[in-house]
Design an enzyme around this catalytic site. Structure first.
Site, PDB file in Angstrom:
ATOM      1  N   ASN A 183     -12.857  -3.478   2.935  1.00  0.00           N
ATOM      2  CA  ASN A 183     -13.796  -2.371   3.080  1.00  0.00           C
ATOM      3  C   ASN A 183     -14.756  -2.415   1.895  1.00  0.00           C
ATOM      4  O   ASN A 183     -14.322  -2.439   0.743  1.00  0.00           O
ATOM      5  CB  ASN A 183     -13.048  -1.031   3.102  1.00  0.00           C
ATOM      6  CG  ASN A 183     -12.132  -0.903   4.311  1.00  0.00           C
ATOM      7  OD1 ASN A 183     -12.446  -1.389   5.383  1.00  0.00           O
ATOM      8  ND2 ASN A 183     -10.997  -0.243   4.126  1.00  0.00           N
ATOM      9  N   HIS A 224     -10.407  -5.210  -3.238  1.00  0.00           N
ATOM     10  CA  HIS A 224      -9.070  -5.480  -2.696  1.00  0.00           C
ATOM     11  C   HIS A 224      -9.166  -5.970  -1.268  1.00  0.00           C
ATOM     12  O   HIS A 224     -10.046  -5.563  -0.510  1.00  0.00           O
ATOM     13  CB  HIS A 224      -8.178  -4.241  -2.779  1.00  0.00           C
ATOM     14  CG  HIS A 224      -8.793  -2.997  -2.207  1.00  0.00           C
ATOM     15  ND1 HIS A 224      -9.703  -2.246  -2.915  1.00  0.00           N
ATOM     16  CD2 HIS A 224      -8.645  -2.381  -1.007  1.00  0.00           C
ATOM     17  CE1 HIS A 224     -10.075  -1.212  -2.174  1.00  0.00           C
ATOM     18  NE2 HIS A 224      -9.456  -1.274  -0.999  1.00  0.00           N
ATOM     19  N   HIS A 275      -7.051  -5.966   2.178  1.00  0.00           N
ATOM     20  CA  HIS A 275      -5.918  -5.387   2.904  1.00  0.00           C
ATOM     21  C   HIS A 275      -5.291  -6.472   3.775  1.00  0.00           C
ATOM     22  O   HIS A 275      -6.009  -7.215   4.460  1.00  0.00           O
ATOM     23  CB  HIS A 275      -6.374  -4.280   3.860  1.00  0.00           C
ATOM     24  CG  HIS A 275      -6.919  -3.048   3.211  1.00  0.00           C
ATOM     25  ND1 HIS A 275      -6.180  -1.903   3.053  1.00  0.00           N
ATOM     26  CD2 HIS A 275      -8.144  -2.766   2.712  1.00  0.00           C
ATOM     27  CE1 HIS A 275      -6.921  -0.962   2.489  1.00  0.00           C
ATOM     28  NE2 HIS A 275      -8.123  -1.461   2.269  1.00  0.00           N
ATOM     29  N   ASP A 319       0.853  -1.197   0.000  1.00  0.00           N
ATOM     30  CA  ASP A 319       0.000   0.000   0.000  1.00  0.00           C
ATOM     31  C   ASP A 319       0.891   1.250   0.000  1.00  0.00           C
ATOM     32  O   ASP A 319       1.896   1.316   0.704  1.00  0.00           O
ATOM     33  CB  ASP A 319      -0.904  -0.011   1.240  1.00  0.00           C
ATOM     34  CG  ASP A 319      -2.063   0.957   1.118  1.00  0.00           C
ATOM     35  OD1 ASP A 319      -3.216   0.508   1.029  1.00  0.00           O
ATOM     36  OD2 ASP A 319      -1.817   2.188   1.114  1.00  0.00           O
TER      37      ASP A 319
HETATM   38  P1  5GP Z   1      -9.776   1.362   0.610  1.00  0.00           P
HETATM   39  O1  5GP Z   1      -9.823   2.668   1.369  1.00  0.00           O
HETATM   40  O2  5GP Z   1     -10.504   1.488  -0.722  1.00  0.00           O
HETATM   41  O3  5GP Z   1     -10.210   0.167   1.402  1.00  0.00           O
HETATM   42  O4  5GP Z   1      -8.250   1.089   0.317  1.00  0.00           O
HETATM   43  C1  5GP Z   1      -7.587   1.638  -0.777  1.00  0.00           C
HETATM   44  C2  5GP Z   1      -6.118   1.578  -0.453  1.00  0.00           C
HETATM   45  O5  5GP Z   1      -5.402   1.802  -1.651  1.00  0.00           O
HETATM   46  C3  5GP Z   1      -5.656   2.649   0.542  1.00  0.00           C
HETATM   47  O6  5GP Z   1      -5.068   2.016   1.672  1.00  0.00           O
HETATM   48  C4  5GP Z   1      -4.667   3.487  -0.260  1.00  0.00           C
HETATM   49  O7  5GP Z   1      -3.568   3.901   0.518  1.00  0.00           O
HETATM   50  C5  5GP Z   1      -4.252   2.535  -1.358  1.00  0.00           C
HETATM   51  N1  5GP Z   1      -3.878   3.190  -2.597  1.00  0.00           N
HETATM   52  C6  5GP Z   1      -4.558   4.167  -3.253  1.00  0.00           C
HETATM   53  N2  5GP Z   1      -3.923   4.512  -4.370  1.00  0.00           N
HETATM   54  C7  5GP Z   1      -2.813   3.742  -4.436  1.00  0.00           C
HETATM   55  C8  5GP Z   1      -1.742   3.649  -5.389  1.00  0.00           C
HETATM   56  O8  5GP Z   1      -1.682   4.344  -6.397  1.00  0.00           O
HETATM   57  N3  5GP Z   1      -0.771   2.745  -5.130  1.00  0.00           N
HETATM   58  C9  5GP Z   1      -0.797   1.939  -4.024  1.00  0.00           C
HETATM   59  N4  5GP Z   1       0.211   1.075  -3.867  1.00  0.00           N
HETATM   60  N5  5GP Z   1      -1.784   1.995  -3.116  1.00  0.00           N
HETATM   61  C10 5GP Z   1      -2.781   2.893  -3.322  1.00  0.00           C
END
Ligand code: 5GP
Ligand code: ZN
Length: 114
Positions: A87, A100, A102, A31
Site C-alpha cells: 500500500n 512494508h 504485506h 501482523d
Molecule cells: P498499511 O495499512 O500501512 O499498509 O499496513 C500497516 C500494517 O501494520 C497493518 O496491517 C497493521 O495491522 C500493522 N501494524 C500496525 N502496528 C503494528 C504493530 O505494532 N505490530 C505489528 N506486528 N503490526 C502492526
C-alpha cells in the site's frame, strides 16, 4: 531510524513483534491485526517512508523483500496461493509510513481488492 516510527521500533526491539525473519537488511514479523490466516509484514531495517521514497539504488533491497515474501510463503505453508501487497499512500490504505510488503494467504482472495 525515525524517532516516531513504530516499525523502526520493531526493528530495534523497543516494541515487541513476532519476528519470523531477520537479516542484515530486512525484518519480517506477523501482523498484529491479521487480515488472513497468514499475514506477515516484510520491512527494510532502514527507514524508507513508502515506495515513493525508494530510489533506483534500492532495487536490490526491494527485490530481496519480494523474495523474502516468497520464502516465507513457502515456510508458512501458503505457497500454493498468496498475495503480496504494498500500500503506497494514505488513499491506498497505507497507515504506517515505513515501507512494508504485506504477505497474505491461507484463505480465498478475490480480485479486485476494495
Ligand atoms: P498499511 O495499512 O500501512 O499498509 O499496513 C500497516 C500494517 O501494520 C497493518 O496491517 C497493521 O495491522 C500493522 N501494524 C500496525 N502496528 C503494528 C504493530 O505494532 N505490530 C505489528 N506486528 N503490526 C502492526
Ligand atoms: Zn521507520
Amino acid at each position: 531510524m525515525s524517532a516516531d516510527c513504530i516499525f523502526c521500533k520493531i526493528v530495534d526491539g523497543t516494541i515487541p513483534a513476532k519476528k519470523i525473519h531477520e537479516d542484515g537488511e530486512i525484518v519480517a514479523f506477523h501482523d498484529v491485526n491479521p487480515q488472513a490466516p497468514v499475514h506477515a509484514l516484510i520491512i527494510p531495517r532502514r527507514h524508507i517512508e513508502s515506495l515513493n521514497d525508494a530510489s533506483a539504488g534500492d532495487g536490490a533491497l526491494l527485490g530481496r523483500m519480494l523474495l523474502a515474501g516468497r520464502e516465507l510463503a513457502d515456510r508458512l505453508g501458503i505457497s500454493a496461493g498468496y498475495r503480496i501487497v504494498v500500500n503506497s499512500g494514505a488513499s491506498a490504505g497505507q497507515s504506517v509510513f515505513h515501507l512494508h510488503v504485506h504477505l497474505l494467504g491461507g484463505r480465498l482472495m478475490r480480485w479486485p481488492p476494495g
